[in-house]
Write an enzyme that holds these catalytic residues in place. Structure first.
Site, PDB file in Angstrom:
ATOM      1  N   ASP A  22      67.390  25.677   5.149  1.00 13.74           N
ATOM      2  CA  ASP A  22      68.121  24.440   4.887  1.00 13.74           C
ATOM      3  C   ASP A  22      68.539  24.336   3.417  1.00 13.74           C
ATOM      4  OD1 ASP A  22      69.223  22.007   5.465  1.00 13.74           O
ATOM      5  OD2 ASP A  22      67.327  20.926   5.604  1.00 13.74           O
ATOM      6  N   HIS A  39      76.814  28.617   2.735  1.00 11.22           N
ATOM      7  CA  HIS A  39      76.351  29.434   3.853  1.00 11.22           C
ATOM      8  C   HIS A  39      76.484  30.927   3.532  1.00 11.22           C
ATOM      9  CE1 HIS A  39      75.690  25.927   6.174  1.00 11.22           C
ATOM     10  NE2 HIS A  39      76.965  25.636   6.387  1.00 11.22           N
ATOM     11  N   LEU A 133      60.203  45.380  12.376  1.00 13.56           N
ATOM     12  CA  LEU A 133      60.301  43.915  12.280  1.00 13.56           C
ATOM     13  C   LEU A 133      61.125  43.429  13.460  1.00 13.56           C
ATOM     14  CD1 LEU A 133      59.981  41.268  10.441  1.00 13.56           C
ATOM     15  CD2 LEU A 133      62.330  41.731   9.732  1.00 13.56           C
TER      16      LEU A 133
HETATM   17  C1  FPP Z   1      71.342  24.389   6.941  1.00 16.88           C
HETATM   18  O1  FPP Z   1      71.838  24.009   5.682  1.00 16.88           O
HETATM   19  C2  FPP Z   1      71.833  25.697   7.265  1.00 16.88           C
HETATM   20  C3  FPP Z   1      72.557  26.016   8.365  1.00 16.88           C
HETATM   21  C4  FPP Z   1      72.941  25.036   9.396  1.00 16.88           C
HETATM   22  C5  FPP Z   1      73.041  27.370   8.597  1.00 16.88           C
HETATM   23  C6  FPP Z   1      72.138  28.461   8.122  1.00 16.88           C
HETATM   24  C7  FPP Z   1      72.903  29.709   8.044  1.00 16.88           C
HETATM   25  C8  FPP Z   1      72.725  30.703   7.148  1.00 16.88           C
HETATM   26  C9  FPP Z   1      71.695  30.726   6.102  1.00 16.88           C
HETATM   27  C10 FPP Z   1      73.583  31.877   7.208  1.00 16.88           C
HETATM   28  C11 FPP Z   1      73.011  32.988   8.023  1.00 16.88           C
HETATM   29  C12 FPP Z   1      73.567  32.844   9.350  1.00 16.88           C
HETATM   30  C13 FPP Z   1      73.554  33.739  10.350  1.00 16.88           C
HETATM   31  C14 FPP Z   1      74.365  33.407  11.524  1.00 16.88           C
HETATM   32  C15 FPP Z   1      72.814  35.009  10.407  1.00 16.88           C
HETATM   33  P1  FPP Z   1      72.765  22.724   5.591  1.00 16.88           P
HETATM   34  O2  FPP Z   1      74.165  23.174   5.771  1.00 16.88           O
HETATM   35  O3  FPP Z   1      72.308  21.706   6.573  1.00 16.88           O
HETATM   36  O4  FPP Z   1      72.497  22.258   4.133  1.00 16.88           O
HETATM   37  P2  FPP Z   1      72.515  20.746   3.624  1.00 16.88           P
HETATM   38  O5  FPP Z   1      71.395  20.037   4.347  1.00 16.88           O
HETATM   39  O6  FPP Z   1      72.258  20.875   2.168  1.00 16.88           O
HETATM   40  O7  FPP Z   1      73.869  20.198   3.944  1.00 16.88           O
END
Ligand code: FPP
Length: 248
Positions: A22, A39, A133
């Protein structure tokens, strides 16, 4: 005693680590960048975390990449996350395969574009014999949805009520055969479960850090493992030390 290069005794390394990645959006916002840049940075970090997991001796890593609720985000962000999954498979599969990583998917594949479904299934097939893994990618995953589907399948299979046990329910989940997560790491400081592995997390230990996911580095991962190594997991019972004292 066998030790990892990082000095946590191997038997204290969690077998299964799950991660709620997150804070990508806030990481980007802090830098005046679009959310998708967060992302992308998060994806770079994921690559490092996968490698660190292999190095630390973690056997199962489950990552929450896209929840059943994430469809409610702006369409360009949803599209971007789909693209990231595709891009990760295109660019990283060979390397991950060489490193002995087995890819698995948990969640519903059917809502994804057919070409993406095909790529996911082919990546799973190519890596199916790897065992260094096991990387479970939770994509279009929801914990409640997983349990609802398990109940539906049990009913379809005609399982009689008295045969429904903890173990049987576990066998009907996406994670059948995978040990429950020992440690769940959540970045960006939110104190929520967010529909992640709600059945499997019954006795998981949590490590919550204010660090945004793109900045969650190997040193902090190691710190999380150190914290885990010091926990006394009681599973609702009393610690073995206390038992010995009261029997003395
Ligand atoms: C939450 O942060 C994150 C996500 C919903 C996506 C997580 C994805 C990645 C780390 C990329 C890797 C992905 C794959 C498909 C392998 P947020 O966007 O909710 O952050 P915020 O709460 O600060 O808005």
């Amino acid at each position: 005693m066998a030790e990892t290069p990082t000095a946590i005794p191997l038997e204290k390394i969690p077998q299964h680590v799950a991660m709620i990645m997150d804070g990508n959006g806030r990481w980007a916002l802090q830098r005046g960048l679009p959310r998708l840049a967060g992302h992308k940075a998060g994806t770079e970090n994921l690559r490092r975390v996968i490698r660190a997991s292999v190095e630390f001796g973690v056997k199962y890593l489950t990552i929450y990449a896209f929840s059943t609720e994430n469809w409610g985000r702006p369409p360009e962000e949803v599209k971007g996350l789909m693209y990231i999954l595709e891009d990760v498979i295109d660019r990283e599969l060979n390397e991950l395969h060489k490193e002995g990583v087995q890819l698995r998917h948990i969640g519903r594949l059917e809502r994804l574009a057919p070409s993406l479904q095909g790529k996911v299934l082919s990546a799973i097939d190519v890596t199916k014999n790897n065992d260094r893994l096991i990387l479970n990618i939770a994509f279009n995953y929801g914990g409640r949805d997983e349990i609802v589907q398990a109940i539906q399948r049990m009913m379809k299979d005609g399982v009689p009520p008295e045969k429904v046990t903890d173990e049987l329910v576990s066998q009907y989940l996406y994670t059948a055969g995978v040990p429950d997560p020992d440690l769940i790491i959540r970045t960006s400081g939110e104190l929520r479960v967010s529909n992640f592995l709600i059945w499997q997390a019954a006795y998981s230990e949590w490590y919550i850090t204010p660090t945004f996911w793109p900045d969650f580095d190997k040193a902090e991962y190691h710190h999380a493992l150190e914290s885990f190594a010091q926990r006394d997991r009681r599973y609702g019972k009393v610690s073995s030390g206390e038992l010995q004292e009261s029997n003395a």
